[in-house]
Design a protein around this motif. Structure first.
Motif, PDB file in Angstrom:
ATOM      1  N   ARG A  80      -1.487  33.491 118.780  1.00  0.00           N
ATOM      2  CA  ARG A  80      -0.156  33.363 118.730  1.00  0.00           C
ATOM      3  C   ARG A  80       0.279  32.673 120.154  1.00  0.00           C
ATOM      4  O   ARG A  80      -0.186  33.093 121.242  1.00  0.00           O
ATOM      5  CB  ARG A  80       0.532  34.722 118.658  1.00  0.00           C
ATOM      6  N   SER A  81       1.129  31.634 120.123  1.00  0.00           N
ATOM      7  CA  SER A  81       1.375  31.038 121.271  1.00  0.00           C
ATOM      8  C   SER A  81       2.702  30.896 121.485  1.00  0.00           C
ATOM      9  O   SER A  81       3.800  30.204 120.717  1.00  0.00           O
ATOM     10  CB  SER A  81       0.618  29.567 121.245  1.00  0.00           C
ATOM     11  N   PRO A  82       3.458  31.552 122.479  1.00  0.00           N
ATOM     12  CA  PRO A  82       4.774  31.298 122.843  1.00  0.00           C
ATOM     13  C   PRO A  82       5.118  29.975 123.547  1.00  0.00           C
ATOM     14  O   PRO A  82       6.427  29.649 123.686  1.00  0.00           O
ATOM     15  CB  PRO A  82       5.256  32.254 123.472  1.00  0.00           C
ATOM     16  N   GLY A  83       4.122  29.330 123.869  1.00  0.00           N
ATOM     17  CA  GLY A  83       4.430  28.072 124.398  1.00  0.00           C
ATOM     18  C   GLY A  83       4.955  27.948 125.813  1.00  0.00           C
ATOM     19  O   GLY A  83       5.278  29.080 126.507  1.00  0.00           O
ATOM     20  N   ASP A 110      -1.169  23.332 122.666  1.00  0.00           N
ATOM     21  CA  ASP A 110      -2.570  22.954 122.762  1.00  0.00           C
ATOM     22  C   ASP A 110      -3.561  23.764 123.100  1.00  0.00           C
ATOM     23  O   ASP A 110      -4.624  23.795 122.587  1.00  0.00           O
ATOM     24  CB  ASP A 110      -2.341  21.766 123.815  1.00  0.00           C
ATOM     25  N   GLU A 111      -3.234  24.729 124.095  1.00  0.00           N
ATOM     26  CA  GLU A 111      -4.279  25.666 124.583  1.00  0.00           C
ATOM     27  C   GLU A 111      -4.572  26.730 123.540  1.00  0.00           C
ATOM     28  O   GLU A 111      -5.831  27.072 123.365  1.00  0.00           O
ATOM     29  CB  GLU A 111      -3.855  26.384 125.614  1.00  0.00           C
ATOM     30  N   ALA A 112      -3.404  27.141 122.705  1.00  0.00           N
ATOM     31  CA  ALA A 112      -3.831  28.035 121.618  1.00  0.00           C
ATOM     32  C   ALA A 112      -4.618  27.238 120.570  1.00  0.00           C
ATOM     33  O   ALA A 112      -5.547  27.731 119.971  1.00  0.00           O
ATOM     34  CB  ALA A 112      -2.403  28.532 120.778  1.00  0.00           C
ATOM     35  N   ILE A 113      -4.381  25.907 120.324  1.00  0.00           N
ATOM     36  CA  ILE A 113      -5.241  25.459 119.360  1.00  0.00           C
ATOM     37  C   ILE A 113      -6.660  25.217 119.679  1.00  0.00           C
ATOM     38  O   ILE A 113      -7.511  25.486 118.760  1.00  0.00           O
ATOM     39  CB  ILE A 113      -4.595  24.021 118.823  1.00  0.00           C
TER      40      ILE A 113
END
Length: 123
Positions: A80-83, A110-113
């Motif tokens: 899960r990425s809150p950006g 991008d980091e989460a992907i």
């Protein structure tokens, strides 16, 4: 996107991004569960992007935890990425509930992907 939207973004190819926008509670949690089920059914990595979410309640956290449990059972990784611009309400509920170690917050989509692709961390 419509207000309080929950949509799947498959532009990353092998990683499905579940984009959650607006306020979400017991009334929208079933839709989130449906989108997470669809993402899990496609295989590959999953990222839940809460960047544009302004509020989530415990039913939404329950849906995220359930999807995480099912993904781990299937040996898939989800993140899960809150950006880069975190919604204070969402970050606060994760902090208050102590779920940040269980549902790691990453710096951006991008980091989460990349983390979902490499299956790193959320082991």
């Amino acid at each position: 996107m419509e207000a309080n939207a929950i949509v799947l973004d498959d532009t990353a190819g092998d990683v499905i991004v579940v984009v959650v926008e607006g306020e979400h509670d017991i009334y929208t949690a079933p839709t989130l569960r449906e989108r997470l089920d669809e993402a899990l059914g496609r295989g590959g990595g999953i990222v839940v992007d809460l960047t544009a979410a302004t509020f989530v309640d415990s039913s939404v956290l329950g849906a995220l935890l359930d999807a995480r449990r099912r993904a781990r059972r299937c040996r898939r990784r989800r993140r899960r990425s809150p950006g880069p611009t975190r919604a204070p309400g969402v970050q606060r509920i994760l902090d208050i509930t102590g779920l940040v170690p269980v549902l790691p917050v990453l710096r951006g989509r991008d980091e989460a992907i990349e983390a979902a692709r490499s299956n790193g961390g959320d082991g």
